[in-house]
Design a protein around this motif. Structure first.
Motif, PDB file in Angstrom:
ATOM      1  N   LEU A 169      38.601  28.268  59.826  1.00 44.03           N
ATOM      2  CA  LEU A 169      38.342  29.707  59.945  1.00 44.03           C
ATOM      3  C   LEU A 169      39.475  30.520  59.342  1.00 44.03           C
ATOM      4  N   THR A 170      40.727  30.125  59.616  1.00 44.29           N
ATOM      5  CA  THR A 170      41.863  30.878  59.061  1.00 44.29           C
ATOM      6  C   THR A 170      41.979  30.703  57.550  1.00 44.29           C
ATOM      7  N   SER A 171      41.430  29.616  57.011  1.00 47.68           N
ATOM      8  CA  SER A 171      41.511  29.374  55.570  1.00 47.68           C
ATOM      9  C   SER A 171      40.388  30.066  54.802  1.00 47.68           C
ATOM     10  N   TYR A 172      39.167  29.947  55.313  1.00 44.74           N
ATOM     11  CA  TYR A 172      38.015  30.431  54.561  1.00 44.74           C
ATOM     12  C   TYR A 172      37.724  31.918  54.767  1.00 44.74           C
ATOM     13  N   ILE A 173      37.903  32.427  55.977  1.00 44.20           N
ATOM     14  CA  ILE A 173      37.528  33.819  56.228  1.00 44.20           C
ATOM     15  C   ILE A 173      38.363  34.811  55.416  1.00 44.20           C
ATOM     16  N   PRO A 174      39.724  34.723  55.405  1.00 42.82           N
ATOM     17  CA  PRO A 174      40.483  35.677  54.568  1.00 42.82           C
ATOM     18  C   PRO A 174      40.181  35.544  53.081  1.00 42.82           C
ATOM     19  N   SER A 175      40.025  34.296  52.593  1.00 40.69           N
ATOM     20  CA  SER A 175      39.747  34.107  51.167  1.00 40.69           C
ATOM     21  C   SER A 175      38.362  34.633  50.798  1.00 40.69           C
ATOM     22  N   LEU A 176      37.375  34.401  51.676  1.00 40.97           N
ATOM     23  CA  LEU A 176      36.029  34.906  51.416  1.00 40.97           C
ATOM     24  C   LEU A 176      36.017  36.429  51.423  1.00 40.97           C
ATOM     25  N   PHE A 177      36.715  37.019  52.385  1.00 40.76           N
ATOM     26  CA  PHE A 177      36.781  38.482  52.460  1.00 40.76           C
ATOM     27  C   PHE A 177      37.445  39.063  51.217  1.00 40.76           C
ATOM     28  N   SER A 178      38.546  38.437  50.783  1.00 43.41           N
ATOM     29  CA  SER A 178      39.236  38.903  49.579  1.00 43.41           C
ATOM     30  C   SER A 178      38.345  38.769  48.349  1.00 43.41           C
ATOM     31  N   PHE A 179      37.641  37.635  48.255  1.00 43.82           N
ATOM     32  CA  PHE A 179      36.768  37.400  47.105  1.00 43.82           C
ATOM     33  C   PHE A 179      35.637  38.423  47.051  1.00 43.82           C
ATOM     34  N   LEU A 180      34.992  38.685  48.185  1.00 41.68           N
ATOM     35  CA  LEU A 180      33.865  39.616  48.220  1.00 41.68           C
ATOM     36  C   LEU A 180      34.304  41.048  47.925  1.00 41.68           C
ATOM     37  N   THR A 181      35.441  41.469  48.478  1.00 45.53           N
ATOM     38  CA  THR A 181      35.911  42.830  48.204  1.00 45.53           C
ATOM     39  C   THR A 181      36.343  42.973  46.758  1.00 45.53           C
ATOM     40  N   HIS A 182      36.872  41.890  46.172  1.00 46.13           N
ATOM     41  CA  HIS A 182      37.298  41.957  44.767  1.00 46.13           C
ATOM     42  C   HIS A 182      36.099  42.041  43.833  1.00 46.13           C
ATOM     43  N   ARG A 183      35.053  41.263  44.146  1.00 42.91           N
ATOM     44  CA  ARG A 183      33.890  41.210  43.248  1.00 42.91           C
ATOM     45  C   ARG A 183      32.935  42.386  43.448  1.00 42.91           C
ATOM     46  N   PHE A 184      32.765  42.811  44.692  1.00 38.31           N
ATOM     47  CA  PHE A 184      31.720  43.789  44.975  1.00 38.31           C
ATOM     48  C   PHE A 184      32.234  45.083  45.597  1.00 38.31           C
ATOM     49  N   GLY A 185      33.510  45.134  45.967  1.00 36.48           N
ATOM     50  CA  GLY A 185      34.040  46.336  46.599  1.00 36.48           C
ATOM     51  C   GLY A 185      34.677  47.282  45.608  1.00 36.48           C
ATOM     52  N   GLN A 186      33.862  47.836  44.701  1.00 41.52           N
ATOM     53  CA  GLN A 186      34.403  48.723  43.670  1.00 41.52           C
ATOM     54  C   GLN A 186      35.053  49.967  44.262  1.00 41.52           C
ATOM     55  N   ASN A 187      34.621  50.371  45.428  1.00 38.55           N
ATOM     56  CA  ASN A 187      35.171  51.576  46.049  1.00 38.55           C
ATOM     57  C   ASN A 187      36.369  51.286  46.946  1.00 38.55           C
ATOM     58  N   VAL A 188      36.753  50.010  47.049  1.00 40.60           N
ATOM     59  CA  VAL A 188      37.908  49.647  47.871  1.00 40.60           C
ATOM     60  C   VAL A 188      39.181  49.932  47.079  1.00 40.60           C
ATOM     61  N   ALA A 189      40.183  50.502  47.731  1.00 38.46           N
ATOM     62  CA  ALA A 189      41.430  50.874  47.057  1.00 38.46           C
ATOM     63  C   ALA A 189      42.127  49.644  46.477  1.00 38.46           C
ATOM     64  N   LEU A 190      42.788  49.846  45.326  1.00 34.86           N
ATOM     65  CA  LEU A 190      43.453  48.745  44.639  1.00 34.86           C
ATOM     66  C   LEU A 190      44.520  48.105  45.520  1.00 34.86           C
TER      67      LEU A 190
END
Length: 332
Positions: A269-290
Motif C-alpha cells: 500500500l505504501t509503495s503503490y498508492i503514492p506512485s499511482l496517485f502521482s502517475f494519475l495526477t501527472h497524466r490527467f491532472g492538467q489543472n493540478v499545480a506544478l
C-alpha cells in the motif's frame, strides 16, 4: 515562429534562461538546470528539512534491516532475502534523488551534467521496476508459505531466490534502457532548464525539439506492462491467500496466519498508492499545480523507503526482538 516552451513563459524562470542561454549548445547540452520546485523557491530551505529527515530515517532503517538479517541466522530465509532486496532498492531510489535535491534547496547548486541526468533517470526507472517485481516475489513467498506450507522450503530454496532476484534485476534494467537511450538522441534546441528536483523522464524529453511520441508511448507501455502485470499477480496471490486464511477453523489461527502477511500488505500500500496517485495526477491532472506534481513525484520515492523498514521492524516479531535485544539485556 517557434513556440515558446511553458517553462520560459513563466516569469520567475527568465533569469535562469538569460544566464545560461549564451553558454549552452541546446542541440547537444552539456548540462541541464534543475529548478527545484518552481513557485516555492522561498520555501526551499524549509521544504528540504522534512525530505532530509525522511532520507535519514530511510537510510538508518534500511541499513538496520540489512544488518539484522545478515547477523541473525534465523532470518536467513526467502521472506527476509526479499526484504533485503527491497531495502537495497529503497536505498538506491532515495539516494538517486535526495543528495541533488538538497544541494538545490540549500546550496543553489542547480546544474547537472547531461550524462549524469540520464544516469539518474535510468536508475530511478529501473529500480522502480525492480521494486515492483520484489513485491510480487514477496507475495509469491507468502502464497506458498500459507497455501502450500509443506512445500515452501523445497520450492523457494536459496538458488531459486537468487534466480528470482537476478530475473527481477534484468527485467528492470533491460525494459527501461530504451528510455534514456532515446532521450540521449533527441536534439535539445529550446532550453536546458528542467522545472523539477530531479531528471524525471517526461520532464526531460518534453524539452526536446523532436517528435517524442514513440518515447512517451514506450514509457507508458512499460509502466502499464510492469506495474499492471505485477498488480494482477499480487491480487491473484492474495485472493488465494485470503481464501486459505478464511478457511482455517479458528479465529486465532486466522489472525495468526494473516499477521504473517500483514507487513507485506502494508508495504504494498505504501509503495503503490503514492506512485499511482502521482502517475494519475501527472497524466490527467492538467489543472493540478506544478509544484504539487513535483512534491508528489518526490514523496512517492521517499515515503516507501522511509516506511518499509518501520513497518517490518514493528510488525515482524523476529526483527523486533533483535532490535530490542540490547535494551532487554540491560534491563535484566
Amino acid at each position: 515562429m517557434q513556440e515558446t516552451p511553458f517553462c520560459l513563459r513563466v516569469g520567475h524562470l527568465l533569469p535562469y534562461t538569460l544566464s545560461y542561454s549564451n553558454s549552452t549548445d541546446f542541440t547537444n547540452p552539456s548540462t541541464f538546470i534543475l529548478l527545484g520546485i518552481p513557485g516555492l523557491e522561498a520555501a526551499h530551505v524549509w521544504i528540504a528539512i522534512p525530505f532530509c529527515t525522511m532520507y535519514a530515517i530511510a537510510v538508518l532503517g534500511n541499513f538496520t534491516i540489512l544488518f539484522i538479517v545478515k547477523t541473525e541466522p534465523s532470518l536467513h530465509g526467502p521472506m527476509y532475502y526479499f526484504l533485503c532486496m527491497l531495502a537495497i532498492t529503497d536505498l538506491v531510489l532515495s539516494t538517486s534523488i535526495l543528495p541533488k535535491m538538497l544541494s538545490i534547496f540549500w546550496f543553489n547548486s542547480r546544474e547537472i551534467n547531461f550524462s549524469a541526468c540520464l544516469t539518474q533517470m535510468y536508475f530511478i526507472l529501473s529500480f522502480t521496476a525492480m521494486q515492483s517485481g520484489i513485491l510480487v516475489a514477496m507475495a509469491f513467498d507468502r502464497y506458498v508459505a500459507i497455501c502450500d506450507p509443506l512445500r515452501h522450503s523445497t520450492t523457494l530454496t536459496n538458488p531459486v531466490v537468487a534466480k528470482i532476484g537476478l530475473a527481477l534485476v534484468l527485467r528492470g534494467a533491460v525494459l527501461v534502457l530504451p528510455s534514456p537511450l532515446l532521450a540521449r538522441r533527441w536534439p535539445y534546441c529550446r532550453t536546458n532548464i528542467i522545472p523539477h528536483t530531479y531528471c524525471e523522464h517526461i520532464a526531460v524529453v518534453k524539452l526536446a525539439c523532436a517528435d517524442i511520441s514513440f518515447s512517451s508511448y514506450y514509457s507508458l507501455s512499460v509502466a502499464f506492462l510492469v506495474i499492471g502485470m505485477d498488480v494482477v499477480f499480487i491480487t491473484v496471490s492474495y485472493t488465494q491467500i485470503l481464501s486459505a486464511i478464511f478457511s482455517l477453523p479458528t479465529k486465532d489461527a486466522r489472525l495468526k496466519t494473516f499477521g504473517t502477511c500483514g507487513s507485506h500488505l502494508c508495504v504494498m500500500l505504501t509503495s503503490y498508492i503514492p506512485s499511482l496517485f502521482s502517475f494519475l495526477t501527472h497524466r490527467f491532472g492538467q489543472n493540478v499545480a506544478l509544484h504539487f506534481h513535483i512534491l508528489m513525484a518526490n514523496v512517492y520515492l521517499l515515503v516507501p523507503a522511509m516506511l518499509n523498514p518501520i513497518i517490518y521492524g514493528v510488525r515482524t516479531q523476529q526483527i523486533r526482538d533483535k532490535l530490542l535485544q540490547p535494551f532487554t539485556y540491560k534491563g535484566t
